[in-house]
Design a protein around this motif. Structure first.
Motif, mmCIF file in Angstrom:
data_model
loop_
_atom_site.group_PDB
_atom_site.id
_atom_site.type_symbol
_atom_site.label_atom_id
_atom_site.label_comp_id
_atom_site.label_asym_id
_atom_site.label_seq_id
_atom_site.Cartn_x
_atom_site.Cartn_y
_atom_site.Cartn_z
ATOM 1 N N THR A 43 11.188 -7.117 -6.675
ATOM 2 C CA THR A 43 11.291 -6.751 -5.885
ATOM 3 C C THR A 43 10.150 -5.014 -6.580
ATOM 4 O O THR A 43 8.717 -4.810 -6.382
ATOM 5 C CB THR A 43 11.259 -6.387 -4.597
ATOM 6 N N TRP A 44 10.737 -4.576 -6.921
ATOM 7 C CA TRP A 44 9.976 -2.922 -7.777
ATOM 8 C C TRP A 44 8.922 -2.941 -8.687
ATOM 9 O O TRP A 44 7.706 -3.096 -8.308
ATOM 10 C CB TRP A 44 10.786 -2.020 -8.400
ATOM 11 N N PHE A 45 9.662 -3.876 -9.553
ATOM 12 C CA PHE A 45 8.237 -4.424 -10.523
ATOM 13 C C PHE A 45 7.184 -5.623 -9.429
ATOM 14 O O PHE A 45 6.214 -5.350 -10.050
ATOM 15 C CB PHE A 45 8.901 -5.865 -11.367
ATOM 16 N N THR A 46 7.044 -6.383 -8.381
ATOM 17 C CA THR A 46 6.156 -6.776 -8.030
ATOM 18 C C THR A 46 5.429 -5.851 -7.189
ATOM 19 O O THR A 46 4.062 -5.778 -7.137
ATOM 20 C CB THR A 46 6.924 -7.750 -7.152
ATOM 21 N N LEU A 47 6.177 -5.023 -6.940
ATOM 22 C CA LEU A 47 5.417 -3.807 -5.850
ATOM 23 C C LEU A 47 4.365 -2.469 -6.538
ATOM 24 O O LEU A 47 3.638 -2.273 -6.525
ATOM 25 C CB LEU A 47 6.305 -3.066 -4.904
ATOM 26 N N TRP A 48 5.520 -2.171 -7.790
ATOM 27 C CA TRP A 48 4.116 -1.807 -8.365
ATOM 28 C C TRP A 48 3.340 -2.505 -9.036
ATOM 29 O O TRP A 48 2.417 -1.448 -8.983
ATOM 30 C CB TRP A 48 4.918 -0.752 -9.715
ATOM 31 N N ALA A 69 0.878 6.674 4.560
ATOM 32 C CA ALA A 69 0.111 7.166 4.371
ATOM 33 C C ALA A 69 -0.798 7.300 3.306
ATOM 34 O O ALA A 69 -1.965 6.936 3.339
ATOM 35 C CB ALA A 69 0.417 8.826 4.110
ATOM 36 N N ALA A 70 -0.349 6.772 2.268
ATOM 37 C CA ALA A 70 -1.241 5.801 0.914
ATOM 38 C C ALA A 70 -1.780 5.170 1.387
ATOM 39 O O ALA A 70 -2.773 4.550 0.920
ATOM 40 C CB ALA A 70 0.052 5.864 -0.135
ATOM 41 N N THR A 71 -1.177 3.993 2.504
ATOM 42 C CA THR A 71 -1.283 2.997 2.238
ATOM 43 C C THR A 71 -2.922 2.674 3.621
ATOM 44 O O THR A 71 -3.590 2.622 3.563
ATOM 45 C CB THR A 71 -0.345 2.125 3.176
ATOM 46 N N VAL A 72 -2.675 3.893 4.370
ATOM 47 C CA VAL A 72 -3.449 4.474 5.252
ATOM 48 C C VAL A 72 -4.771 4.844 4.669
ATOM 49 O O VAL A 72 -6.289 4.219 4.641
ATOM 50 C CB VAL A 72 -3.519 5.172 6.869
ATOM 51 N N ALA A 73 -4.623 5.827 4.224
ATOM 52 C CA ALA A 73 -5.504 6.100 3.457
ATOM 53 C C ALA A 73 -6.793 5.200 2.215
ATOM 54 O O ALA A 73 -7.542 5.621 1.760
ATOM 55 C CB ALA A 73 -5.048 7.960 2.069
ATOM 56 N N LEU A 114 -4.227 -3.399 1.145
ATOM 57 C CA LEU A 114 -3.250 -4.381 1.882
ATOM 58 C C LEU A 114 -2.832 -4.479 0.549
ATOM 59 O O LEU A 114 -1.164 -5.368 0.585
ATOM 60 C CB LEU A 114 -4.426 -5.272 1.634
ATOM 61 N N LEU A 115 -2.731 -4.365 -0.814
ATOM 62 C CA LEU A 115 -2.678 -4.122 -1.931
ATOM 63 C C LEU A 115 -0.925 -3.297 -1.649
ATOM 64 O O LEU A 115 0.312 -3.664 -2.761
ATOM 65 C CB LEU A 115 -3.186 -4.054 -3.426
ATOM 66 N N ILE A 116 -1.234 -2.398 -1.351
ATOM 67 C CA ILE A 116 0.307 -1.096 -0.887
ATOM 68 C C ILE A 116 1.164 -1.508 0.254
ATOM 69 O O ILE A 116 1.745 -1.056 -0.227
ATOM 70 C CB ILE A 116 -0.836 0.033 -0.770
ATOM 71 N N ALA A 117 0.400 -2.303 1.410
ATOM 72 C CA ALA A 117 0.898 -2.368 2.666
ATOM 73 C C ALA A 117 2.450 -3.358 1.843
ATOM 74 O O ALA A 117 3.374 -2.654 2.690
ATOM 75 C CB ALA A 117 0.328 -3.264 3.076
ATOM 76 N N PRO A 118 2.924 -4.087 1.262
ATOM 77 C CA PRO A 118 3.425 -4.549 0.796
ATOM 78 C C PRO A 118 4.808 -4.001 0.617
ATOM 79 O O PRO A 118 6.316 -4.569 1.418
ATOM 80 C CB PRO A 118 3.539 -5.848 -0.191
#
Length: 146
Positions: free
Chosen positions: A39-44, A106-110, A120-124
């Protein structure tokens, strides 16, 4: 707590015993061990994609804020490993995860304000950090004083 990278960072056995994390009571719904690195590899990878998208946008304060928040959430997420392991740290670690979750939102919204795709890429990561934060508070409740 295994909501962040390398949840068993305390792999070293102490005096032939189990690691701190192994000694904790855990909820039945805890994700399997393999899910954390995958999961972390995918999210990063997704966050790296968001950074690439943001880098193509014109420079400005909105882009700087998005970059800054994305960096802040990454650093605090990785630093969590230093917080969790050791007696008496579970409550602090759970609140640390809550702070990471706030930074991710906050990072997702910004990022979305600069480029919708970047957001959208950060949202998961919000979903995973919600699981991690819930797990952190559950571990603290199941292991009072730990």
């Amino acid at each position: 707590m295994r909501g962040l990278p390398s949840p068993n960072a305390d792999h070293h056995r102490h005096d032939g015993g189990v690691t701190f994390f192994e000694s904790l009571a855990k909820p039945g719904w805890i994700p399997p061990d393999w899910a954390f690195p995958v999961t972390w590899f995918t999210l990063w990878a997704l966050q790296l994609g968001a950074l690439a998208v943001l880098a193509t946008e014109p420079a400005g304060s909105a882009r700087r804020i998005a970059f800054g928040l994305l960096a802040a959430q990454f650093v605090t997420a990785v630093a969590w490993q230093a917080v969790i392991f050791g007696p008496g740290r579970l409550n602090f670690a759970a609140w640390w995860l809550a702070a990471v979750l706030v930074l991710v939102v906050a990072a997702t919204v910004a990022a979305a304000q600069v480029d919708r795709l970047a957001g959208l890429l950060i949202a998961p990561t919000i979903v995973w950090m919600t699981v991690a934060t819930t797990l952190g508070f559950t571990l603290a409740r199941l292991n009072p004083g730990a």
